[in-house]
Design a protein around this motif. Structure first.
Motif, short mmCIF file in Angstrom:
data_model
loop_
_atom_site.label_atom_id
_atom_site.label_comp_id
_atom_site.label_asym_id
_atom_site.label_seq_id
_atom_site.Cartn_x
_atom_site.Cartn_y
_atom_site.Cartn_z
N UNK A 135 35.93 39.90 39.40
CA UNK A 135 36.52 40.00 40.98
C UNK A 135 36.83 38.77 41.54
N UNK A 136 36.17 37.62 41.05
CA UNK A 136 36.44 36.26 41.48
C UNK A 136 37.76 35.81 41.03
N UNK A 137 38.26 36.08 39.71
CA UNK A 137 39.14 35.67 39.37
C UNK A 137 40.45 36.32 39.79
N UNK A 138 40.27 37.70 39.73
CA UNK A 138 41.60 38.59 40.25
C UNK A 138 41.59 38.39 41.89
N UNK A 139 40.64 38.23 42.61
CA UNK A 139 40.46 38.25 44.16
C UNK A 139 41.13 36.76 44.42
N UNK A 140 40.83 35.83 43.87
CA UNK A 140 41.36 34.65 44.16
C UNK A 140 42.93 34.41 43.93
N UNK A 141 43.29 35.00 42.88
CA UNK A 141 44.78 35.17 42.34
C UNK A 141 45.57 35.73 43.34
N UNK A 142 44.92 37.05 43.68
CA UNK A 142 45.72 38.00 44.72
C UNK A 142 45.83 37.12 45.92
N UNK A 143 44.61 36.53 46.43
CA UNK A 143 44.62 35.99 47.65
C UNK A 143 45.58 34.84 47.81
N UNK A 161 45.88 46.67 50.57
CA UNK A 161 45.03 47.26 49.51
C UNK A 161 43.48 46.64 49.75
N UNK A 162 43.41 45.08 49.96
CA UNK A 162 42.21 44.66 50.16
C UNK A 162 41.26 44.94 51.25
N UNK A 163 42.18 45.26 52.28
CA UNK A 163 41.45 45.76 53.39
C UNK A 163 40.78 47.14 53.32
N UNK A 164 41.69 48.07 52.68
CA UNK A 164 41.22 49.53 52.40
C UNK A 164 39.90 49.36 51.56
N UNK A 165 40.10 48.65 50.57
CA UNK A 165 38.94 48.62 49.64
C UNK A 165 37.71 47.93 50.44
N UNK A 219 32.28 50.40 31.31
CA UNK A 219 33.61 50.04 31.85
C UNK A 219 34.20 50.59 33.22
N UNK A 220 33.50 52.00 33.54
CA UNK A 220 33.98 52.58 34.66
C UNK A 220 32.96 51.82 35.89
N UNK A 221 32.02 51.55 35.89
CA UNK A 221 30.89 50.85 36.84
C UNK A 221 31.59 49.51 36.88
N UNK A 222 31.95 48.69 35.96
CA UNK A 222 32.43 47.55 36.17
C UNK A 222 33.97 47.53 36.96
N UNK A 223 34.68 48.33 36.53
CA UNK A 223 35.80 48.23 37.44
C UNK A 223 35.63 48.73 38.71
N UNK A 224 34.76 49.77 39.28
CA UNK A 224 34.29 50.07 40.40
C UNK A 224 33.96 48.80 41.25
N UNK A 225 32.74 47.96 40.58
CA UNK A 225 32.36 46.98 41.30
C UNK A 225 33.32 45.92 41.54
N UNK A 226 34.13 45.54 40.38
CA UNK A 226 35.21 44.65 40.49
C UNK A 226 36.15 44.84 41.73
N UNK A 227 36.63 46.25 41.75
CA UNK A 227 37.70 46.59 42.92
C UNK A 227 37.01 46.19 44.44
N UNK A 228 35.48 46.68 44.33
CA UNK A 228 34.78 46.65 45.65
C UNK A 228 34.63 44.94 45.87
N UNK A 232 36.88 41.17 49.05
CA UNK A 232 36.24 40.25 49.73
C UNK A 232 36.90 38.66 49.64
N UNK A 233 36.99 38.55 48.16
CA UNK A 233 37.31 37.31 47.54
C UNK A 233 39.07 37.10 48.03
N UNK A 234 39.64 38.09 48.02
CA UNK A 234 41.07 37.96 48.11
C UNK A 234 41.27 37.65 49.68
N UNK A 235 40.58 38.26 50.59
CA UNK A 235 40.99 38.13 51.92
C UNK A 235 40.22 36.77 52.23
N UNK A 236 39.33 36.26 51.83
CA UNK A 236 38.65 34.82 52.06
C UNK A 236 39.85 33.80 51.53
N UNK A 237 40.15 33.97 50.23
CA UNK A 237 41.11 32.97 49.79
C UNK A 237 42.66 33.10 50.58
#
Lengths: 350, 304
Positions: A135-143, A161-165, A219-228, A232-237
Motif C-alpha cells: 500500500x505504501x509503495x502504490x499509494x506514494x506513487x499514485x499520490x 478513487x482514493x477518496x471512495x476507498x 491473496x484476497x485479504x492482502x489485496x483488500x487491505x492494500x486497497x484500504x 490514505x497514503x496517496x491522499x497524504x502524499x
C-alpha cells in the motif's frame, strides 16, 4: 485516520519552545520520547486493570454468568485476579503478573493467554505487513502522479478513487471481493479460497508448496487491505507534494533553470516523502490490530480473529492481553516514528 | 425624510448583523465548491429519508414476526431490493437503518466535539500542570489503537445504541482536541488576548469570549469529517455484533448478511446496498468537510 499525523504536528510545535542546548539536545530529545512512551505504556497497563474491574457488579459473577466458565474456574479466577485482596494489593499483583508475562488463562482455550497470542501473531504480521508495504509503495506513487498532474483527468480519477476507498469500510470491500473472486459471480469462476490460511491436504507445513498455498490463501485479504491502506497514503502524499511545490526553494530551483522532472524528483519529492514515511512507520504499529475485521471476514487465524472470537464469549483474559499487545505495538511504532522524524528532519529537535 | 434618522443599533443587533454577513460570505464561498454542494445534496436526500422513514415504509415491514416475503428473495416489483433472511424488504431495512446510522453518527460526533473542544481549549489555555496533564491524556488516547479500545469498551459496557455512540465519541475526540489546542495556542499569542488579560479577564472569560469564537469555524469544519469517521466506526462495530440487536442499522444489516451466508449464496441485494449507502454518506460528509476546510483556511484555497 488523520489522527496519527497530527501527533507529529503537535510535537513539532512544542519542541522549539525547549531550551536550546546544542550537543545534549539530541539525547535529551530521545530521552524525553522514550520516557513518554514508557509512561504511555504504563498508562495502558493501569487502564487495562481498571477497565476490567469496572465491569458492572462483581467481575467474577459477571464472568461466571457465562456458560463456558465452570465453578472451579470461578474459584481459580478469584484467586488469579486476587479479588479477595484489597484493591492496591490487587493492583500490585496485577503489575507483577503483567511484567512477568502472565496474562492468565483463556476461558475458551484453557491455555495461557501469552502462548495463544504468540501463536496467533505470525499470520497477522504476514498479512498486514505485506499489505502495508504494498500500500505504501502504490499509494506514494499514485499520490505523486496525482500531484504532478494536478487538476487533470489522472488526478481527478486517482483522487476520486482514493477518496471512495477511504470512505469504505475495508471489511465490506473484503466481502465484495470474497463474493466475486472466491465464491464466483456470474462469468467469474471461483479463483481464490474463501478463507483460512492453509488447504487441508497440505502435508508438510514447511514445504514450498505449502508456502505457495498460504500465498494463494492470503491473496484476497492482502489485496483488500492494500486497497484500504493505499487511499490514505496517496491522499497524504498528494497534499504534501502540493505543499512542497508551493515553497520558495522550488521556485529557486526552477529559476536556476533546472528541468521540471529534476526539480520534482530531487527537490520536491524528497521533502514530501517526510510526512508519508512517518505515517507508514506509525501505521506499522497498527499492523497487529489493523486486521481485526479482515481476519474475521476471511477467517485467518491471527490476532484479529482471536479478538473477535474472544469478544463473543467474552473471554476477558484474552481481550485484556490482546489489548495490551495492540497498544504496546502502536506506542513502540510511535516512538520509532518520532525518532525517525527527528533524524530525517532535524528542525523538529532543536 | 424620516428614514434617515434610523434609531441607533444596539450592540446585540450589530453582532447579529455581522454574524449574518459572515454566514452569507461563508455560504457564497462554499457554493463555489462543487464537490461540497454535491455532498450537501446527497446528505439532504438521506436526511429526508431518515426523517420520513415511517412514511416511506411502515415499521411493521421491518419486524421479523410480520415479514411477508420469502427468504433471501431476489429483487422484484414488490421488493425492489429483494428480501433478507427473515423475509423483510431490504429497501425498508435500508430506510430505517439510515435513522440509526445517522443518529448514532451524529450523537457520537456531538460527544466527541464537546469533549475535544473542552479538552483542547483547556490544554491550550492553561500552561500549568493541569494543561500539560490534559495534553498527555489526549496524546495517550491518540496512540491507543481505536478499534481494540472500542471493542474492549463495548464488551465491558454491554450492547446498546448509547454505549456505541459513547464508545465512538471516546475514541474519536483526541484528534479534535489536538486541532483545537493548536488553534488555541496560536490565538492566545495574539495581542488582543494580551489586552483582555491586562483588562483583568479571567480564564473562563478569555476562553469563552475570545478564544472559542475564533476556534468555532475549525470545530465546524472538523465536525463533518468526524461524522464521516463516526458512521464508519458505527458500521464496523455493528458488523462485529457490538451494536444494539434491537435496532437495524446499515452495519447490523451487513453483519446479518455475512452471518446468513449472503456472500456464498450470491444474495448481492442484501450485501451491496447497505455498503453503498455507507460509502455515499461518508463520502458526502468528507466532501463537505473538505470544502469547509478550504472555505475557512485561505491558504488551502489559494493552492487548490
Amino acid at each position: 485516520m488523520s489522527a496519527p499525523t497530527s501527533t507529529l504536528v503537535a510535537d513539532a510545535e512544542i519542541q522549539p519552545s525547549r531550551s536550546e542546548r546544542r550537543g545534549s539536545g539530541t539525547w535529551r530529545y530521545v530521552g524525553s520520547k522514550v520516557l513518554g512512551s514508557l509512561g504511555a505504556l504504563l498508562f495502558v497497563v493501569v487502564f487495562n486493570f481498571f477497565l476490567f474491574r469496572v465491569i458492572p457488579g462483581d467481575p467474577v459473577r459477571t464472568l461466571a454468568r457465562n456458560r463456558l466458565v465452570s465453578d472451579k474456574q470461578v474459584e481459580e479466577l478469584t484467586r488469579t485476579l486476587g479479588l479477595e485482596q484489597p484493591l492496591p494489593q490487587q493492583f500490585l499483583t496485577y503489575l507483577k503478573n503483567t511484567f512477568t508475562g502472565e496474562f492468565g488463562l483463556s476461558f475458551r482455550y484453557r491455555q495461557p493467554v501469552g502462548d495463544i497470542i504468540i501463536d496467533r501473531l505470525w499470520p497477522t504480521l504476514l498479512l498486514v505487513g505485506t499489505s502495508t508495504i504494498l500500500a505504501a509503495l502504490i499509494g506514494v506513487y499514485l499520490g505523486m502522479v496525482s500531484a504532478w498532474n494536478r487538476g487533470k483527468v489522472v488526478d481527478n480519477v486517482s483522487t476520486g478513487f482514493s477518496l471512495t476507498l477511504y470512505s469504505m469500510p475495508e471489511w465490506w470491500l473484503g466481502l465484495v471481493l470474497l463474493a466475486v473472486f472466491a465464491v464466483g459471480a456470474g462469468p467469474i469462476p471461483s479463483l481464490f479460497p474463501t478463507g483460512g490460511l492453509h488447504s487441508t491436504d497440505i502435508q508438510d507445513p514447511n514445504s514450498f508448496a505449502a508456502g505457495l498455498d498460504t500465498a494463494w490463501h492470503l491473496a484476497l485479504p492482502v489485496i483488500t487491505l492494500t486497497l484500504a491502506y493505499l487511499a490514505e497514503y496517496s491522499l497524504i502524499m498528494r497534499s504534501s507534494l502540493l505543499d512542497e511545490m508551493g515553497e520558495d526553494y522550488i521556485t529557486t530551483a526552477r529559476a536556476k533553470g533546472l528541468r521540471d522532472v529534476y526539480v520534482r524528483r530531487r527537490h520536491a519529492t524528497r521533502n514530501a516523502l517526510l510526512p508519508t514515511t512517518t505515517l507508514v512507520v506509525l501505521n506499522l504499529g497498527f499492523v497487529v490490530s489493523g486486521a481485526i475485521t479482515i481476519e474475521t471476514v476471511f477467517s485467518i487465524p491471527g490476532l484479529g480473529l482471536l479478538t473477535t472470537e474472544a469478544m463473543d464469549v467474552p473471554d476477558y483474559p484474552v481481550l485484556q492481553g490482546a489489548f495490551l499487545i495492540f497498544s504496546a505495538a502502536v506506542i513502540f511504532a510511535n516512538l520509532i516514528a518520532n525518532l525517525a522524524y527527528s533524524w530525517l528532519d532535524p528542525r523538529v529537535r532543536t | 425624510m424620516t428614514t434617515t434618522s434610523k434609531p441607533a443599533l444596539t450592540a446585540r443587533q450589530v453582532a447579529w448583523r455581522r454574524r449574518r454577513q459572515s454566514a452569507g460570505r461563508t455560504w457564497a464561498e462554499f457554493r463555489r465548491h462543487r464537490s461540497g454542494l454535491v455532498g450537501l445534496g446527497v446528505l439532504v436526500v438521506f436526511g429526508l429519508a431518515a426523517i420520513c422513514a415511517p412514511l416511506l415504509a411502515s415499521h411493521e415491514s421491518i419486524e421479523v414476526t410480520k415479514a411477508t416475503g420469502g427468504v433471501l428473495e431476489a429483487p422484484s416489483w414488490d421488493y425492489p431490493l429483494g428480501t433478507d433472511a427473515d423475509g423483510r424488504s431490504v429497501l425498508a431495512l435500508l430506510i430505517w437503518g439510515s435513522r440509526v446510522s445517522l443518529m448514532v453518527g451524529l450523537l457520537a460526533t456531538a460527544i466527541s466535539m464537546l469533549l475535544g473542544t473542552l479538552v483542547g481549549l483547556a490544554s491550550g489555555h492553561y500552561h500549568n500542570f493541569f494543561g500539560k496533564a490534559l495534553f498527555r491524556i489526549t496524546e495517550w488516547f491518540l496512540v491507543v489503537p481505536w478499534l481494540p479500545l472500542a471493542i474492549v469498551l463495548s464488551t465491558v459496557l454491554g450492547p446498546s445504541l448509547l454505549t456505541v455512540a459513547f464508545v465512538i465519541g471516546i475514541v474519536s475526540w483526541p484528534a479534535t482536541a489536538l486541532l483545537i489546542r493548536a488553534q488555541t495556542l496560536s490565538i492566545e499569542s495574539r495581542p488582543y488576548l494580551e489586552r483582555a488579560r491586562a483588562l483583568g479577564a479571567g480564564d473562563w472569560r478569555q476562553m469563552r469570549r475570545h478564544v472559542l469564537p475564533n476556534v468555532m469555524p475549525m470545530v465546524f469544519a472538523n465536525t463533518t469529517l468526524t461524522v464521516a469517521g463516526a458512521i464508519l466506526t458505527e458500521t464496523t462495530l455493528a458488523f462485529l455484533g457490538l451494536s444494539d440487536p434491537l435496532y437495524v442499522s446499515w452495519g447490523s444489516m451487513l453483519d446479518e448478511a455475512f452471518n446468513v451466508g449472503a456472500i456464498t449464496t450470491g444474495a448481492w441485494w442484501f450485501m451491496l446496498p447497505p455498503g453503498i449507502c455507507v460509502i455515499v454518506v461518508v463520502l458526502a460528509f468528507t466532501l463537505i468537510g473538505q470544502a469547509l476546510e478550504e472555505v475557512y483556511n485561505p491558504r488551502l484555497r489559494e493552492r487548490a
